[in-house]
Design a protein around this motif. Structure first.
Motif, PDB file in Angstrom:
ATOM      1  N   GLY A  58      -4.087  14.357  -4.817  1.00  0.00           N
ATOM      2  CA  GLY A  58      -4.289  14.042  -6.219  1.00  0.00           C
ATOM      3  C   GLY A  58      -5.096  15.055  -7.006  1.00  0.00           C
ATOM      4  O   GLY A  58      -5.280  14.890  -8.221  1.00  0.00           O
ATOM      5  N   MET A  59      -5.556  16.105  -6.365  1.00  0.00           N
ATOM      6  CA  MET A  59      -6.359  17.100  -7.072  1.00  0.00           C
ATOM      7  C   MET A  59      -5.495  18.016  -7.939  1.00  0.00           C
ATOM      8  O   MET A  59      -5.960  18.571  -8.936  1.00  0.00           O
ATOM      9  N   PRO A 169       5.000   7.306   0.508  1.00  0.00           N
ATOM     10  CA  PRO A 169       4.562   5.914   0.374  1.00  0.00           C
ATOM     11  C   PRO A 169       3.074   5.741   0.068  1.00  0.00           C
ATOM     12  O   PRO A 169       2.523   4.663   0.292  1.00  0.00           O
ATOM     13  N   ASN A 170       2.435   6.784  -0.413  1.00  0.00           N
ATOM     14  CA  ASN A 170       1.021   6.685  -0.783  1.00  0.00           C
ATOM     15  C   ASN A 170       0.864   5.628  -1.889  1.00  0.00           C
ATOM     16  O   ASN A 170       1.468   5.753  -2.959  1.00  0.00           O
ATOM     17  N   LEU A 171       0.050   4.623  -1.638  1.00  0.00           N
ATOM     18  CA  LEU A 171      -0.134   3.562  -2.639  1.00  0.00           C
ATOM     19  C   LEU A 171      -0.747   4.101  -3.922  1.00  0.00           C
ATOM     20  O   LEU A 171      -0.591   3.495  -4.995  1.00  0.00           O
ATOM     21  N   LYS A 172      -1.406   5.260  -3.840  1.00  0.00           N
ATOM     22  CA  LYS A 172      -1.976   5.849  -5.052  1.00  0.00           C
ATOM     23  C   LYS A 172      -0.876   6.290  -6.022  1.00  0.00           C
ATOM     24  O   LYS A 172      -1.123   6.394  -7.227  1.00  0.00           O
ATOM     25  N   MET A 199       8.977  -0.747  -0.532  1.00  0.00           N
ATOM     26  CA  MET A 199       8.452  -2.091  -0.332  1.00  0.00           C
ATOM     27  C   MET A 199       6.933  -2.116  -0.173  1.00  0.00           C
ATOM     28  O   MET A 199       6.296  -3.156  -0.339  1.00  0.00           O
ATOM     29  N   CYS A 200       6.321  -0.958   0.124  1.00  0.00           N
ATOM     30  CA  CYS A 200       4.858  -0.904   0.234  1.00  0.00           C
ATOM     31  C   CYS A 200       4.185  -1.259  -1.082  1.00  0.00           C
ATOM     32  O   CYS A 200       3.002  -1.616  -1.101  1.00  0.00           O
ATOM     33  N   ALA A 201       4.935  -1.190  -2.195  1.00  0.00           N
ATOM     34  CA  ALA A 201       4.367  -1.561  -3.496  1.00  0.00           C
ATOM     35  C   ALA A 201       3.873  -3.004  -3.485  1.00  0.00           C
ATOM     36  O   ALA A 201       2.968  -3.361  -4.257  1.00  0.00           O
ATOM     37  N   SER A 202       4.438  -3.828  -2.605  1.00  0.00           N
ATOM     38  CA  SER A 202       4.023  -5.228  -2.518  1.00  0.00           C
ATOM     39  C   SER A 202       2.561  -5.369  -2.104  1.00  0.00           C
ATOM     40  O   SER A 202       1.923  -6.372  -2.392  1.00  0.00           O
TER      41      SER A 202
END
Length: 245
Positions: A58-59, A169-172, A199-202
């Motif tokens: 994220g940098m 699939p990073n939730l960030k 589906m990890c968005a759940s």
């Protein structure tokens, strides 16, 4: 729920991902080779850049991370590669996406039910977001979207490597996207074909729907807890959603 997040590859654009990647990489390798570059070295550098984007903290934007690592890799073959080389390579890649890349469309399987469901959502007043893994530049993302018959203007936001600092699939990635579109998890439904990446968005409280026509589940994760079905079933699901205009 007032916002639908839609994956692109394998979802809005039904396709076999292995066939897509094999065809895409071969065409790109041949194209850069015909432009005077070492095709193997370029593809190796592209994969290095891709893996760096997946690990992005994220940098930097995904675009910045990609080209930073691409240049590190390409210098194994072109030790004198500099910013001028980078600009030429970017121009070559963009030209590929504007021309030869369109040949890949013939291995995809656009769905009328998909088109109808997306247009129905729009007509009912839902906010649409193209939440595709932002590992491609905008030119390549918009090109693939065009193969579906859907226009970029249908979407309030489209994730590309220029405007993201994370990827699935990073939730960030989802947290960042929620911030950009100014929505809470409970406002959203994520629709995708990849069990791990979509589906990890759940886990953030986003409702999900698994498109199972070209489902990806390399880790053999459980899917029983998710709403699922093909585009015909999703179209029926959409038909029962309320109008929110």
């Amino acid at each position: 729920m007032n916002t639908v997040l839609l994956d692109l590859d394998g979802t809005v654009l039904p396709m076999d991902m292995k066939e897509f990647l094999d065809t895409y990489i071969k065409l790109l390798k041949d194209y850069v080779a015909s432009s005077g570059y070492d095709g193997d070295a370029v593809i190796k550098a592209i994969w290095a850049g891709f893996h760096a984007v997946v690990a992005n903290d994220g940098m930097l934007t995904n675009e910045e991370v990609f080209w930073k690592v691409f240049m590190q890799s390409i210098k194994e073959t072109y030790p004198d590669a500099d910013n001028k080389f980078k600009r030429k390579m970017e121009k070559t890649c963009n030209k590929f996406y504007q021309t030869t890349f369109s040949m890949v469309r013939y291995i995809t399987k656009p769905s009328q039910d998909c088109y109808d469901a997306v247009m129905m959502l729009k007509q009912k007043g839902y906010n649409l977001v193209l939440a595709t893994a932002p590992v491609f530049p905008q030119v390549a993302t918009y090109e693939r979207l065009s193969w579906t018959g859907l226009k970029p203007e249908l979407f309030s936001h489209i994730t590309t490597y220029e405007n993201c600092c994370y990827t699935k699939p990073n939730l960030k990635y989802y947290e960042y996207l929620l911030g950009v579109i100014d929505k809470d998890p409970g406002d959203c439904l994520m629709v995708g074909n990849d069990v791990k990446e979509d589906m990890c968005a759940s886990e953030l409280g986003i409702d999900v729907f698994l498109l199972d026509e070209f489902v990806l589940n390399d880790d053999n994760l459980s899917t029983e807890q998710f709403k699922s079905g093909n585009w015909a079933l999703f179209k029926e699901y959409v038909s029962n959603l309320p109008v929110i205009k």
